[in-house]
Design a protein around this motif. Structure first.
Motif, short mmCIF file in Angstrom:
data_model
loop_
_atom_site.label_atom_id
_atom_site.label_comp_id
_atom_site.label_asym_id
_atom_site.label_seq_id
_atom_site.Cartn_x
_atom_site.Cartn_y
_atom_site.Cartn_z
N TRP A 160 0.86 -1.20 0.00
CA TRP A 160 0.00 0.00 0.00
C TRP A 160 0.89 1.24 0.00
CZ3 TRP A 160 -5.35 0.00 -0.10
CH2 TRP A 160 -5.96 1.26 0.05
N GLU A 209 -3.89 8.00 0.36
CA GLU A 209 -4.79 8.14 1.49
C GLU A 209 -4.64 6.93 2.41
OE1 GLU A 209 -7.30 10.51 2.40
OE2 GLU A 209 -5.94 11.65 1.14
N PHE A 212 -5.40 3.78 4.60
CA PHE A 212 -6.45 2.77 4.46
C PHE A 212 -7.54 3.01 5.51
CE2 PHE A 212 -8.23 -1.44 5.43
CZ PHE A 212 -8.69 -1.79 4.18
N GLN A 213 -7.11 3.27 6.74
CA GLN A 213 -8.06 3.58 7.81
C GLN A 213 -7.37 4.48 8.83
OE1 GLN A 213 -9.16 0.26 10.24
NE2 GLN A 213 -10.65 1.38 11.41
N VAL A 214 -8.01 5.59 9.18
CA VAL A 214 -7.45 6.47 10.21
C VAL A 214 -7.99 6.03 11.57
CG1 VAL A 214 -7.32 8.83 11.08
CG2 VAL A 214 -7.26 8.41 8.62
N VAL A 215 -7.06 5.64 12.43
CA VAL A 215 -7.46 5.17 13.75
C VAL A 215 -7.72 6.35 14.68
CG1 VAL A 215 -6.76 3.78 15.74
CG2 VAL A 215 -6.12 3.06 13.41
N THR A 258 -2.76 5.39 11.80
CA THR A 258 -3.54 4.78 10.73
C THR A 258 -3.31 3.27 10.71
OG1 THR A 258 -1.82 5.01 9.04
CG2 THR A 258 -3.30 6.87 9.34
N ARG A 259 -4.27 2.57 10.12
CA ARG A 259 -4.11 1.13 9.97
C ARG A 259 -4.03 0.85 8.47
NH1 ARG A 259 -4.64 -2.47 13.71
NH2 ARG A 259 -5.87 -1.16 15.03
N CYS A 260 -3.04 0.07 8.10
CA CYS A 260 -2.83 -0.23 6.69
C CYS A 260 -3.81 -1.31 6.23
CB CYS A 260 -1.38 -0.68 6.50
SG CYS A 260 -0.92 -0.86 4.78
N ALA A 261 -3.82 -1.54 4.92
CA ALA A 261 -4.69 -2.58 4.38
C ALA A 261 -4.34 -3.95 4.92
CB ALA A 261 -4.60 -2.57 2.85
#
Ligand SMILES: [Zn+2]
Length: 67
Positions: free
Chosen positions: A14, A19, A21-24, A37-40
């Protein structure tokens, strides 16, 4: 390609410059902010945002094991 901005996740590929993958969680600061953030692939990343852009300063292990 040796561009420092073209780094990708070593676990899943990734692109770090894309952008998240997910903003914690996000923690704004005077100079920009810190993003968790958490990656794919499930690895947790710490990103620092400043006037130069966003860079990954810490990366955890993927949550999913390989095989
Ligand atoms: Zn990844």
């Amino acid at each position: 390609m040796s561009s420092p901005t073209g780094v990708v996740c070593p676990h899943c590929g990734w692109p770090d410059g894309a952008e998240p993958f997910q903003v914690v969680s996000a923690h704004p600061t005077a100079t920009g902010g810190t993003l968790w953030t958490r990656c794919a692939c499930g690895s947790l990343q710490a990103r620092v945002v400043d006037e130069h852009g966003t860079r990954v300063v810490s990366r955890g292990r993927p949550s999913r094991a390989g095989c």
